[in-house]
Design a protein around this motif. Structure first.
Motif, PDB file in Angstrom:
ATOM      1  N   THR A 131       4.135  -4.444   6.686  1.00 37.70           N
ATOM      2  CA  THR A 131       5.186  -5.442   6.878  1.00 37.70           C
ATOM      3  C   THR A 131       5.753  -5.364   8.287  1.00 37.70           C
ATOM      4  OG1 THR A 131       5.732  -5.259   4.520  1.00 37.70           O
ATOM      5  CG2 THR A 131       7.354  -6.313   5.948  1.00 37.70           C
ATOM      6  N   SER A 186      -3.471  -6.829   6.335  1.00 36.76           N
ATOM      7  CA  SER A 186      -3.572  -6.955   4.887  1.00 36.76           C
ATOM      8  C   SER A 186      -3.380  -5.601   4.239  1.00 36.76           C
ATOM      9  CB  SER A 186      -4.946  -7.532   4.502  1.00 36.76           C
ATOM     10  OG  SER A 186      -5.968  -6.693   4.975  1.00 36.76           O
ATOM     11  N   SER A 187      -3.163  -5.615   2.935  1.00 36.95           N
ATOM     12  CA  SER A 187      -2.870  -4.368   2.220  1.00 36.95           C
ATOM     13  C   SER A 187      -4.130  -3.550   2.098  1.00 36.95           C
ATOM     14  CB  SER A 187      -2.293  -4.690   0.837  1.00 36.95           C
ATOM     15  OG  SER A 187      -1.122  -5.425   0.959  1.00 36.95           O
ATOM     16  N   PHE A 216       0.896  -4.994  -4.892  1.00 38.66           N
ATOM     17  CA  PHE A 216      -0.104  -5.791  -4.183  1.00 38.66           C
ATOM     18  C   PHE A 216      -1.413  -5.015  -4.082  1.00 38.66           C
ATOM     19  CE2 PHE A 216       3.927  -7.500  -2.557  1.00 38.66           C
ATOM     20  CZ  PHE A 216       3.736  -8.840  -2.867  1.00 38.66           C
ATOM     21  N   SER A 274      -1.617  -9.527  -6.884  1.00 37.02           N
ATOM     22  CA  SER A 274      -0.805  -8.397  -7.355  1.00 37.02           C
ATOM     23  C   SER A 274      -0.954  -8.246  -8.861  1.00 37.02           C
ATOM     24  CB  SER A 274       0.670  -8.588  -6.987  1.00 37.02           C
ATOM     25  OG  SER A 274       1.206  -9.718  -7.649  1.00 37.02           O
ATOM     26  N   CYS A 306      -0.910 -12.630  -1.413  1.00 41.90           N
ATOM     27  CA  CYS A 306      -1.843 -11.581  -1.807  1.00 41.90           C
ATOM     28  C   CYS A 306      -1.906 -11.555  -3.333  1.00 41.90           C
ATOM     29  CB  CYS A 306      -1.402 -10.223  -1.264  1.00 41.90           C
ATOM     30  SG  CYS A 306      -2.666  -8.930  -1.429  1.00 41.90           S
ATOM     31  N   GLN A 321       3.485 -12.087  -0.223  1.00 47.52           N
ATOM     32  CA  GLN A 321       3.625 -10.702   0.232  1.00 47.52           C
ATOM     33  C   GLN A 321       4.502 -10.610   1.475  1.00 47.52           C
ATOM     34  OE1 GLN A 321      -0.055  -8.689   1.129  1.00 47.52           O
ATOM     35  NE2 GLN A 321       0.927  -6.705   1.398  1.00 47.52           N
ATOM     36  N   HIS A 353      11.364  -7.782  -1.405  1.00 51.75           N
ATOM     37  CA  HIS A 353      10.607  -7.103  -2.469  1.00 51.75           C
ATOM     38  C   HIS A 353      11.426  -5.890  -2.896  1.00 51.75           C
ATOM     39  CE1 HIS A 353       7.125  -9.609  -1.917  1.00 51.75           C
ATOM     40  NE2 HIS A 353       6.975  -9.240  -0.661  1.00 51.75           N
ATOM     41  N   LEU A 387       2.849  -0.296   2.584  1.00 53.87           N
ATOM     42  CA  LEU A 387       3.482  -1.614   2.565  1.00 53.87           C
ATOM     43  C   LEU A 387       4.531  -1.728   3.672  1.00 53.87           C
ATOM     44  CD1 LEU A 387       3.476  -4.290   1.023  1.00 53.87           C
ATOM     45  CD2 LEU A 387       5.257  -3.358  -0.457  1.00 53.87           C
TER      46      LEU A 387
END
Length: 480
Positions: free
Chosen positions: A311, A425-426, A68, A59, A57, A105, A223, A307
């Motif tokens: 995830t 996706s974010s 992100f 960021s 992704c 990501q 992360h 996030l």
């Protein structure tokens, strides 16, 4: 009544973007001032020839952390006011480009889950950078094995006539603390022998082995975020680590961060965000102890909540795929073992004196090679300490629940492709709502209906910016 009016000069004016890849290669791109993150993401994939970019992704850096992007949002949301400032003709000095990072990501422990060769190479390069920052001091031998695999992947088989002297730089393959402890001369003296031992591996196999072993280091596929456990703290003293399998909580120390709590997704009941606070409700023995973190900003709490949810959703989608790949690898290993067993009787015709026992060879190499005296990993799981993290006393806050599938997962060959990872996706991070609710019970039902197989075709939704039928809406709850 408000009307959305755009300045035609601004919409036609281009902005220069400098995109940094995991290889530290730089891509110079130009987009319109009204461009979205998806448009820039597509340009990067096209220019870098990436066909399967589902683990990556875009960021930017905010407060010394990588953030992100929500690819549906306009790029102007992530940059300073200079983005909307017009460039006058009399300005002789060119404007500095806006910096964007193309980063991993979602971490996967099996490199075969990334089908595209270019994407897998970028993923490998990202892990190499993570290894250089790793501080698992009880796993010192692993770093030497990773360096040997890295040299095999980068340089191929060791050649006596070519790979002599300082044919690699230690700081490109080892964390600085190992160089300080062992010295560059020690590394240059012993690692070439380990490089020679990898000669049976092709560069692709070496990359896959590097990915597998690097992801087994606790602080590599993570992360990190630095919230405050107390809003009166001058500096953060805890680290919040997000992995594909759950959440890690670390205590900051002078040396390496100390793991306090390992919470797999199955041990998390819910995650709540209210304003500048993020609360994690564990299950099991810690069910009565809520973990409260002060993020400092409402947008940061909302971002972390989204996030975490994304995830976890990818974790559910990936699990049957990784299990299928593991079964294939085990079948290949058994096949190689059978072939080796069939050929073993041929060695019986040889002179017993001319053959050394493999166990004796291992014992001699263990006593002669200094790397075998390095400490081995002794990982302990199940212990969790939450000292200093206060339980929340807030009421009426919004929450999301984490439901793990309880059904037996189907084989990959029988899975349904009714949904794609594109919905993971974010998205939905930057909303105007101060309080956001994220419910996850629907994941159990969708998982029972069919497992997701992350192929390049299924990921076209993300690349093309489409939403699948089970995507979450802007409100944060799953669509019915």
């Amino acid at each position: 009544m408000e009307t959305n009016t755009q300045d035609p000069e601004m919409s036609s004016e281009l902005r220069d973007i400098l995109v940094l890849l995991p290889t530290w290669e730089q891509l110079r791109l130009s987009v319109e001032a009204t461009a979205t993150g998806q448009e820039l993401f597509q340009q990067v994939c096209d220019m870098a020839h990436i066909r399967d970019a589902h683990v990556f992704c875009l960021s930017v850096i905010r407060n010394n952390e990588y953030v992100f992007m929500d690819l549906r949002q306009k790029l102007s949301k992530y940059f300073s006011k200079d983005w909307k400032t017009k460039m006058h003709k009399r300005d002789k000095r060119p404007r500095a480009p806006f910096i964007v990072f193309f980063r991993v990501q979602f971490y996967v422990e099996n490199g075969r889950a990334i089908s595209d060769k270019t994407a897998r190479h970028l993923y490998y390069c990202h892990l190499k950078e993570q290894v250089l920052r790793s501080k698992c001091m009880h796993r010192e031998e692993t770093y030497f094995l990773l360096a040997a695999c890295g040299l095999q992947a980068d340089l191929g088989n060791h050649q006596e006539s070519v790979h002599v002297g300082r044919y690699f730089e230690p700081h490109a393959y080892f964390p600085q603390w190992i160089i300080n402890k062992r010295g560059a001369d020690y590394i240059l003296r012993h690692v070439p022998a380990m490089h020679r031992e990898q000669q049976d591996l092709s560069p692709k196999e070496a990359v896959l082995r590097f990915i597998r072993d690097a992801c087994r280091l606790e602080d590599v596929p993570v992360h990190f975020f630095r919230p405050h456990k107390d809003k009166k703290e001058d500096h953060p003293t805890v680290l919040l680590g997000l992995t594909l399998k759950g959440v890690h909580i670390y205590q900051e120390t002078d040396q390496a961060p100390q793991l306090l709590c390992d919470l797999p997704w199955s041990h998390i009941s819910k995650v709540t965000f209210l304003g500048k606070k993020l609360e994690i409700q564990p299950e099991g023995l810690l069910a009565t102890r809520k973990l409260l973190f002060h993020t400092g900003y409402a947008w940061r709490s909302r971002y972390l909540l989204q996030l975490l949810r994304t995830t976890h959703q990818v974790h559910l989608s990936l699990r049957p795929v990784l299990q299928c790949l593991q079964q294939l690898e085990e079948a290949e290993e058994k096949k190689r073992y059978r072939e080796s067993y069939i050929h073993d009787p041929l060695d019986l015709d040889l002179d017993p004196c001319s053959r050394a026992s493999p166990s004796n060879e291992d014992n001699r190499s263990s006593s002669q090679h200094p790397l075998h005296h390095l400490s081995h990993h002794s990982k302990s799981q199940g212990s969790c300490h939450t000292a200093g993290i206060k339980p929340s006393s807030q009421h009426g806050e919004c929450e999301m629940s984490v439901d793990e599938p309880t059904v037996t997962e189907r084989l990959c060959g029988k899975t349904s492709s009714s949904s794609s990872w594109g919905s993971c996706s974010s998205q939905g991070i930057w909303t105007n709502s101060r309080v956001q609710t994220c419910g996850w019970p629907h994941l159990r039902q969708s998982y029972e209906e069919g497992c997701l197989v992350p192929t390049a075709e299924l990921w076209q939704d993300r690349v093309q910016g489409r939403k699948s039928h089970n995507s979450w809406g802007d409100g944060g709850r799953p669509q019915e």
